[in-house]
Design a protein around this motif. Structure first.
Motif, PDB file in Angstrom:
ATOM      1  N   LEU A  65      33.885  43.769  21.783  1.00 36.65           N
ATOM      2  CA  LEU A  65      32.700  44.304  21.494  1.00 36.65           C
ATOM      3  C   LEU A  65      31.736  44.300  22.882  1.00 36.65           C
ATOM      4  N   CYS A  66      32.056  43.279  23.754  1.00 34.79           N
ATOM      5  CA  CYS A  66      31.484  43.247  24.954  1.00 34.79           C
ATOM      6  C   CYS A  66      31.997  44.270  25.798  1.00 34.79           C
ATOM      7  N   LEU A  67      33.095  44.568  25.937  1.00 32.86           N
ATOM      8  CA  LEU A  67      33.615  45.478  26.775  1.00 32.86           C
ATOM      9  C   LEU A  67      33.085  46.911  26.416  1.00 32.86           C
ATOM     10  N   ASP A  68      33.029  47.166  25.159  1.00 34.80           N
ATOM     11  CA  ASP A  68      32.427  48.545  24.761  1.00 34.80           C
ATOM     12  C   ASP A  68      31.172  48.659  25.069  1.00 34.80           C
ATOM     13  N   ILE A  69      30.206  47.650  24.965  1.00 34.86           N
ATOM     14  CA  ILE A  69      28.693  47.587  25.410  1.00 34.86           C
ATOM     15  C   ILE A  69      28.750  47.811  26.929  1.00 34.86           C
ATOM     16  N   ALA A 122      35.754  46.009  33.039  1.00 33.80           N
ATOM     17  CA  ALA A 122      37.325  45.337  32.871  1.00 33.80           C
ATOM     18  C   ALA A 122      37.460  44.029  33.936  1.00 33.80           C
ATOM     19  N   GLU A 123      36.776  44.303  35.233  1.00 30.66           N
ATOM     20  CA  GLU A 123      36.623  43.323  36.023  1.00 30.66           C
ATOM     21  C   GLU A 123      36.065  41.998  35.392  1.00 30.66           C
ATOM     22  N   ARG A 124      34.926  42.437  34.818  1.00 29.68           N
ATOM     23  CA  ARG A 124      34.095  41.353  34.460  1.00 29.68           C
ATOM     24  C   ARG A 124      34.734  40.573  33.349  1.00 29.68           C
ATOM     25  N   ILE A 125      35.312  41.295  32.348  1.00 32.13           N
ATOM     26  CA  ILE A 125      35.962  40.887  31.079  1.00 32.13           C
ATOM     27  C   ILE A 125      37.163  39.790  31.720  1.00 32.13           C
ATOM     28  N   ALA A 126      37.818  40.305  32.615  1.00 27.88           N
ATOM     29  CA  ALA A 126      39.116  39.384  33.046  1.00 27.88           C
ATOM     30  C   ALA A 126      38.512  38.462  33.761  1.00 27.88           C
TER      31      ALA A 126
END
Length: 294
Positions: A65-69, A122-126
């Motif tokens: 959900l956060c990645l989509d946002i 994607a960097e932030r999620i990883a």
């Protein structure tokens, strides 16, 4: 207690963790709470009997959900740095009301939130999942639609951006940090004498017009004028933190963890000889910002 009540109880046990993950990914308490609530809605509709690892399942759902946002923000170029309108309903950092977001900002670090906002989604999620919550790369990879090896590279690239590369030796960095810390403490306290002690007699302060009250001069010279001008920004100093700015010790001003101003600072000896207040969004985007760890 029926099955749905037991499920709700198990979810509530994870809410604090999920909120912490979402906040570091999104930098917004309202967005983080929305993502956590949506995760509950999805759990309540799912066949929970097939979920073997509920904490892991919920973390995965919240992360998606956060990645989509984050991707949506990037596509619409939402929430640009600089010139952000005040949000009195959510900005309770002045101590006059509930302050859950202020506490979260303190726990994460204002400068880190600013730097996280510069990362690609994607960097932030990883980075958040691996470096902050020790999620293995093979679990992160499907979220960002990369192989585990590429996901590891994403996190490594993000880590390099977060840590930055100082442009001066460690001893000089520590000396700059000492002067900037003293400057910030004096600004927050409204202590004119302490400001004069940390400013060079011939100090120069330059500022973008957007950072100043209407009609205020963009350049001030001399310790007394600069100190008096600095005290005008006493309220904003409460939202300031030291950071690595273009490889040297500077300051970010970030209400609600979002970059509003940045200060580049020159320290000569033990005193600040010049500083510049940058408020123009285009200039802010050009800055190389990193977390300062001295």
């Amino acid at each position: 207690m029926d099955e749905q009540d037991r499920l709700a109880e198990r979810f509530e046990a994870q809410r604090g963790h999920l909120r912490a993950v979402a906040y570091r990914m999104l930098g917004s308490l309202s967005d983080a709470d929305d993502a956590v609530q949506e995760a509950w809605l999805r759990l309540s509709r799912a066949d929970s009997g097939t979920v073997e690892n509920l904490p892991g399942w919920l973390t995965t759902v919240v992360s998606r959900l956060c990645l989509d946002i984050l991707r949506s923000r990037t596509a619409r170029r939402e929430e640009p740095v600089g010139q952000q309108p005040p949000d009195p309903a959510r900005d309770a950092e002045d101590g006059t009301g509930p302050e859950p977001e202020a506490l979260l900002i303190d726990s994460v670090g204002r400068a880190l939130l600013v730097v996280l906002d510069t990362l690609a989604p994607a960097e932030r999620i990883a980075f958040v999942l691996h470096d902050m919550f020790a999620v293995p790369f093979d679990r992160i990879a499907p979220l960002v639609e990369r192989s585990p090896v590429t996901t590891k590279k994403l996190a490594s690239r993000a880590r390099h951006k977060v840590q930055g590369t100082p442009a001066v030796p460690a001893a000089d960095l520590a000396r700059q940090r000492k002067a900037v810390d003293a400057f910030l403490a004096a600004s927050r306290d409204g202590d004119l004498d302490a400001l004069l002690a940390v400013l060079a007699p011939d100090v120069v302060r330059r500022a973008d017009p957007a950072a100043l009250p209407p009609g205020a001069p963009t350049e001030l010279r001399g310790a007394h004028l600069v100190a008096a001008g600095t005290l005008v920004f006493g309220r904003k100093a409460r939202f300031a933190a030291p950071a690595l700015v273009n490889g040297a010790v500077g300051i970010v001003v970030a209400p609600r963890g979002r970059l509003l101003l940045a200060l580049t600072v020159t320290v000569e000896g033990e005193r600040i000889s010049t500083y510049e207040v940058i408020a123009d969004p285009a200039r802010l985007r050009q800055l190389d910002l990193a977390v300062l760890d001295v």
